[in-house]
Scaffold this active site. Sequence first.
Site, PDB file in Angstrom:
ATOM      1  N   CYS A 409      43.053  43.002  28.221  1.00  0.00           N
ATOM      2  CA  CYS A 409      42.095  43.424  29.239  1.00  0.00           C
ATOM      3  C   CYS A 409      42.092  42.365  30.336  1.00  0.00           C
ATOM      4  O   CYS A 409      42.836  41.394  30.268  1.00  0.00           O
ATOM      5  CB  CYS A 409      40.704  43.650  28.667  1.00  0.00           C
ATOM      6  SG  CYS A 409      39.853  42.146  28.118  1.00  0.00           S
ATOM      7  N   ASP A 410      41.276  42.551  31.336  1.00  0.00           N
ATOM      8  CA  ASP A 410      41.334  41.684  32.503  1.00  0.00           C
ATOM      9  C   ASP A 410      41.057  40.229  32.145  1.00  0.00           C
ATOM     10  O   ASP A 410      41.784  39.325  32.555  1.00  0.00           O
ATOM     11  CB  ASP A 410      40.341  42.166  33.563  1.00  0.00           C
ATOM     12  CG  ASP A 410      40.500  41.440  34.881  1.00  0.00           C
ATOM     13  OD1 ASP A 410      41.613  41.470  35.418  1.00  0.00           O
ATOM     14  OD2 ASP A 410      39.533  40.834  35.350  1.00  0.00           O
TER      15      ASP A 410
END
Length: 692
Positions: A409-410
């Site tokens: 994820c980010d």
Amino acid sequence: MSTATTSAAEAGTVQKKGGLRVAVQKFGTFLSSMIMPNIAAFIAWGLITALFIPDGFFPNEKIATMVSAMVIYLLPLLIAYTGGKLVYDVRGGVVGAIATMGVIMGTSSPVFIGEDGAAAPMFLGAMIMGPLAAWCMKKLDSLWDGKIRPGFEMLVNNFSAGIFAAIAAIGSMFLLTPVMNLFTQVAGAIVEFLVNTGLLPLTSLIIEPAKVLFLNNAINHGLITPLGSAESLEQGKSILFLLEANPGPGLGILLAYMVFGRGTARATAPGAAIIHFVGGIHEIYFPYVLMKPQLILAAIAGGMSGIAVFQIFHVGLRAPAAPGSIIAILAQTASDSYVGVILGVLAAAAVSFAVASVILKLSKQTEDSLAEATAKMEGMKGKKSSVSSALAGGAADAQNTISKIVFACDAGMGSSAMGASVLRNKIKDAGFGSDVSVVNSAINNLKDEFDLVVVHEDLLHRAETPTPSAMHVAVDNFMGSPRYDEIVELIREQRDGGSAQGAETSVPVAAAAGAGTGAAAGSAGGAAAAAPEREEAPSSANAAPVDGGKQILSTDSIKLGASAESRAAAIDQAGNLLVDTGAVDRAYVEAMHERESSVSTFMGNGLAIPHGTNEAKSAIHDSAMSFIRYDRPVDWGGQEVKYVIGIAGADGQHLGLLAKIAKIFSKKESLAQLEAAQTPEEILEIFGKVNG
């Protein structure tokens, strides 16, 4: 000694034997990673050179002024930026490009080389200075990481990079320039000797075996491309560009398999020949050589014959031909070299075919295993070869079982940790927990070392670039995606032949189609039904055990019966609770909104976990969580959210609790308990012993 111990010892022996080769391969891969993204720039330079210089097809004095500027300044700066970016992202790329200007001017400015001196394209200097300057900048930044007062980050970051880049540029001008000049002179003298004595064909004794062993990148991009570009700038063409790119030797071997091969090798050789000769993917013929190692003699003989013809006709290319396709080669061929280049390629193919035919005819009449050879090639390469595996009928895929899975994820601390925990439980329940590792990571930290990458659909393209060898699965939420069951089914089939259940929605199809839809609570109802009572903290690149003395979630950061008119308001509420604990600065709340604007933090099952961007870690003083339950669901980008958990993770201390949350939100009975809870103390009790 047990079998496992024996295997480990054997593996260690193999690793030691291949240590030097692997090290050279990695070095060559790094060099290639600086050159390959910029091949379009080399092609553009080659086309402008071929068309518009005085000897070109359409001479144009004004356009031709770009030729020398591109090869002296543009191409080295692009290489330096790419190399710096590989080491330290964009910051490293910028610093690396600035630092390289020093060695560029030192080898091209009349102040250094005189009015009559010949400028030398500094590709090698860029390959050295770009990564080196970026690495030094990274080390310098680590000295004051986390010590800059809030509000001064931009000032310090910009000035530190600018000051260091200026110093590095001056240093490269006076320290690296003499080294590069000496190297260029020595290497040029060696090449000139080989050409003048007619010994240039002997380079095939090194180049052809190196190609099959994936050591060609270190030779091709580290030496041939820089020297060839310098020669092309001076003479308008260079034979050096043809030494490795010639597709003739590989074509001859594949043609021999078409006539004298057997089984799968013979059946797949025509397709491989087209991919190799027209597509320029030379690695497609490597497994065919590995099946019969004697065929390296055919490749060497073909390569030497082609180079001999190139020398006789005094031919050359104006720029590198990448990939090594006949189309790319002809596009870069100098205007006076077409006949010689074509004859050289044909001669290489003919000689290679003749030698390979004799070897195949005299070999034992047994069907060779193309799948085994492909697996061996991929082992040397260090990654999966999509084209070779495809021609092997997918047989090689069976060799590459899923054993390493990463959720990305980010920021790598919230969404991915939750998803990793859910899938890890499913894999354990299926009985494969000891065979498959599931970790989570920030997308910017991904490396091409995983078999399968799970990522939010909005981040799929960002994940594919750093992990080209992996299978990619896109999901629209990390809690209840049906893709998880498909992954488990694929693992089952790979391990023990498994059932055919779920074959209609296999993981590769799911990955191509994108994310699954719908995340109703019931879809993940059994996600962890058989999970053990105690959940281990997720194994992660940034994971750390929960500190027993630190309260990550406390009653002060739990709010029940809340209301919010929008997603933004809910994020503010969750963030403010984190600020009130003293764990984060106010700037972290803004980073939570920034993160949400790029990728939704909706997890599924009525849960959202907003958190800051990866760049906002400097605003975190300690790990903390906030928990909010809403009486009326909040519209979260088209999804209904009733529970919002804000996260601020320092050193991974929050990951143990995230594992508990993942388990809780995948159980219907646990969701019912959260809904019925009346006090913050009851919420803490549901989560279990979260602070110890």
